[in-house]
Enzyme design. Sequence first.
Site, PDB file in Angstrom:
ATOM      1  N   ASP A  67       0.603  -0.963   0.244  1.00 56.74           N
ATOM      2  CA  ASP A  67       0.505   0.021   0.283  1.00 56.74           C
ATOM      3  C   ASP A  67       0.756   1.249   0.212  1.00 56.74           C
ATOM      4  O   ASP A  67       2.327   1.582  -0.026  1.00 56.74           O
ATOM      5  CB  ASP A  67      -1.163   0.229   1.439  1.00 56.74           C
ATOM      6  CG  ASP A  67      -0.367  -0.498   2.215  1.00 56.74           C
ATOM      7  OD1 ASP A  67       0.498   0.137   2.377  1.00 56.74           O
ATOM      8  OD2 ASP A  67      -1.170  -0.591   3.576  1.00 56.74           O
ATOM      9  N   ASN A 136      -7.340  -2.810  14.222  1.00 58.20           N
ATOM     10  CA  ASN A 136      -9.037  -2.908  13.758  1.00 58.20           C
ATOM     11  C   ASN A 136      -8.838  -4.063  12.567  1.00 58.20           C
ATOM     12  O   ASN A 136     -10.123  -4.486  12.527  1.00 58.20           O
ATOM     13  CB  ASN A 136      -9.665  -1.599  13.477  1.00 58.20           C
ATOM     14  CG  ASN A 136      -9.137  -1.246  11.932  1.00 58.20           C
ATOM     15  OD1 ASN A 136      -8.387  -2.167  11.615  1.00 58.20           O
ATOM     16  ND2 ASN A 136      -9.813  -0.551  11.948  1.00 58.20           N
ATOM     17  N   HIS A 138      -7.168  -4.633  10.233  1.00 57.71           N
ATOM     18  CA  HIS A 138      -7.158  -4.365   8.579  1.00 57.71           C
ATOM     19  C   HIS A 138      -5.768  -5.688   8.320  1.00 57.71           C
ATOM     20  O   HIS A 138      -4.691  -5.291   8.964  1.00 57.71           O
ATOM     21  CB  HIS A 138      -7.025  -3.207   8.462  1.00 57.71           C
ATOM     22  CG  HIS A 138      -6.122  -1.967   8.624  1.00 57.71           C
ATOM     23  ND1 HIS A 138      -5.772  -0.764   9.766  1.00 57.71           N
ATOM     24  CD2 HIS A 138      -4.884  -1.696   8.971  1.00 57.71           C
ATOM     25  CE1 HIS A 138      -4.542  -0.429  10.279  1.00 57.71           C
ATOM     26  NE2 HIS A 138      -3.603  -1.347   9.377  1.00 57.71           N
ATOM     27  N   GLU A 143      -9.589  -1.584   5.494  1.00 63.26           N
ATOM     28  CA  GLU A 143     -10.392  -1.208   6.636  1.00 63.26           C
ATOM     29  C   GLU A 143     -11.729  -2.524   6.538  1.00 63.26           C
ATOM     30  O   GLU A 143     -12.372  -3.039   5.342  1.00 63.26           O
ATOM     31  CB  GLU A 143     -10.444  -0.041   6.914  1.00 63.26           C
ATOM     32  CG  GLU A 143      -9.265   0.674   6.572  1.00 63.26           C
ATOM     33  CD  GLU A 143      -8.696   0.566   7.989  1.00 63.26           C
ATOM     34  OE1 GLU A 143      -8.905  -0.282   8.446  1.00 63.26           O
ATOM     35  OE2 GLU A 143      -8.416   1.808   8.081  1.00 63.26           O
TER      36      GLU A 143
HETATM   37  C1  GLP Z   1      -0.475   0.435   9.025  1.00 67.82           C
HETATM   38  C2  GLP Z   1      -0.073  -0.376   7.832  1.00 67.82           C
HETATM   39  C3  GLP Z   1      -0.527  -2.132   7.466  1.00 67.82           C
HETATM   40  C4  GLP Z   1       0.222  -2.282   9.057  1.00 67.82           C
HETATM   41  C5  GLP Z   1      -0.523  -2.286   9.783  1.00 67.82           C
HETATM   42  C6  GLP Z   1      -0.029  -2.214  11.503  1.00 67.82           C
HETATM   43  O1  GLP Z   1      -1.689   1.078   8.342  1.00 67.82           O
HETATM   44  N1  GLP Z   1      -0.740  -0.261   6.107  1.00 67.82           N
HETATM   45  O2  GLP Z   1       0.342  -2.460   6.624  1.00 67.82           O
HETATM   46  O3  GLP Z   1       0.438  -3.755   8.536  1.00 67.82           O
HETATM   47  O4  GLP Z   1      -0.677  -0.750   9.234  1.00 67.82           O
HETATM   48  O5  GLP Z   1       1.079  -1.491  11.819  1.00 67.82           O
HETATM   49  P1  GLP Z   1       2.197  -1.893  12.311  1.00 67.82           P
HETATM   50  O6  GLP Z   1       3.291  -2.873  12.307  1.00 67.82           O
HETATM   51  O7  GLP Z   1       2.499   0.073  12.949  1.00 67.82           O
HETATM   52  O8  GLP Z   1       1.555  -2.426  14.361  1.00 67.82           O
END
Ligand code: GLP
Length: 261
Positions: A67, A136, A138, A143
């Site tokens: 993304d 959440n 995702h 989402e």
């Molecule tokens: C972000 C990214 C995801 C990631 C997630 C968790 O928003 N788009 O690809 O896996 O949130 O983030 P983190 O690893 O910092 O907890």
Amino acid sequence: MEVLIRENTEIGCLLGAKIIARVVREKPDAVLGLATGRTPLRLYQELIRLHRDEGLDFSRVTTFNLDEYVGLPATHDQSYRWFMRENFFRHINIDQKRTHVPDGTAKDLHAECRGYEQRIADAGGIDIQLLGLGRNGHIGFNEPTGSLRSRTWIKILSEQTLRDNSAVFGSFDSMPKHAITMGIGTILDARRCLLLAFGPAKVRAVEHMVEGPLSAICPGSALQLHPRATVILDENAAAGLRYADHYRWIDQHKLDWQKHR
Ligand code: GLP
């Protein structure tokens, strides 16, 4: 779904790196799906070490990131293109032309989404997709309630995701509210999925993803449909799992060829 519970983040990330390194060793022109966020940072460091100390060769590897924020150019230090360059690509011998991150500044974002799908198909599909998990539930930036069959698309980020990610942006208001992300259908097309989740903040999302009903409310639960999904957790993230002992049992009684050595 294969659930591997490890003592802590460090051990979990080393195992994740080992799994990816093995894919690259067995298939030097592998196509890797990559993720950003805090979770995989240590895994990237270990892959960099394996490149430096053990000659892990990325010269023929192709990558596709999950993304990117809409509106952030590659020169923005919070763009995912920047993140990948700083935390991984510039430390290994990958051909930059083989690294793909959606272009959040494309004039025609829909065309960019279609083109991204096409580029993945042209590369022969993704061999292993690395994933983190949002609080959440995702995956990528898919989402809750987004279609479980979605392809690369533009998503409006939830308030919780924005708050979770806002620290690095300085302020909530200055954050992009939209992102381009591989869809859940795109992710499920990867030949293998490897999701990492660590820490107590992920406990509910992990519970729902692994043991909850398959539901668009928890996009990560779509991995229940995947024929080859591995989930690596630390003890904190696994704390809410009802069948944790069962996953440990399975882990301890694997046949030799099933072990991640
Ligand atoms: C972000 C990214 C995801 C990631 C997630 C968790 O928003 N788009 O690809 O896996 O949130 O983030 P983190 O690893 O910092 O907890």
